[in-house]
Design a protein around this motif. Structure first.
Motif: not given
Length: 67
Positions: A31-38
Motif C-alpha cells: 500500500r506504500g505505507e512502508r518502503r523496503l530496503d534493498i
C-alpha cells in the motif's frame, strides 16, 4: 510488488509466512505505507521467484510515465 505476488499465486499471508514476517509487513509495503530496503526487496523477490531487475525496470517506467 503486488503484481509479482499475484503472479506467484500467493496471498499476502502465504508470502508473509515465507518471509517469517507478519501479514501487515506485506500489506504495508504493497500500500506504500512502508518502503523496503534493498535487502528486504531482494528477499521478497527471491521468495516470489521474481526477477528484481524486471521489477525495478517496471517501476522506472511507471515513474517516467507519471512525470
Amino acid at each position: 510488488m503486488r503484481k509479482a505476488r499475484k503472479q506467484a499465486n500467493l496471498t499476502q499471508i502465504q508470502l508473509a509466512v515465507l518471509l517469517d514476517k507478519p501479514q501487515s509487513f506485506v500489506s504495508k509495503y504493497e500500500r506504500g505505507e512502508r518502503r523496503l530496503d534493498i535487502v528486504e526487496f531482494l528477499e521478497v523477490c527471491h521468495r516470489l521467484g521474481a526477477d528484481p531487475h524486471k521489477i525495478i525496470n517496471e517501476l522506472e517506467r511507471q515513474d517516467s510515465n507519471s512525470s
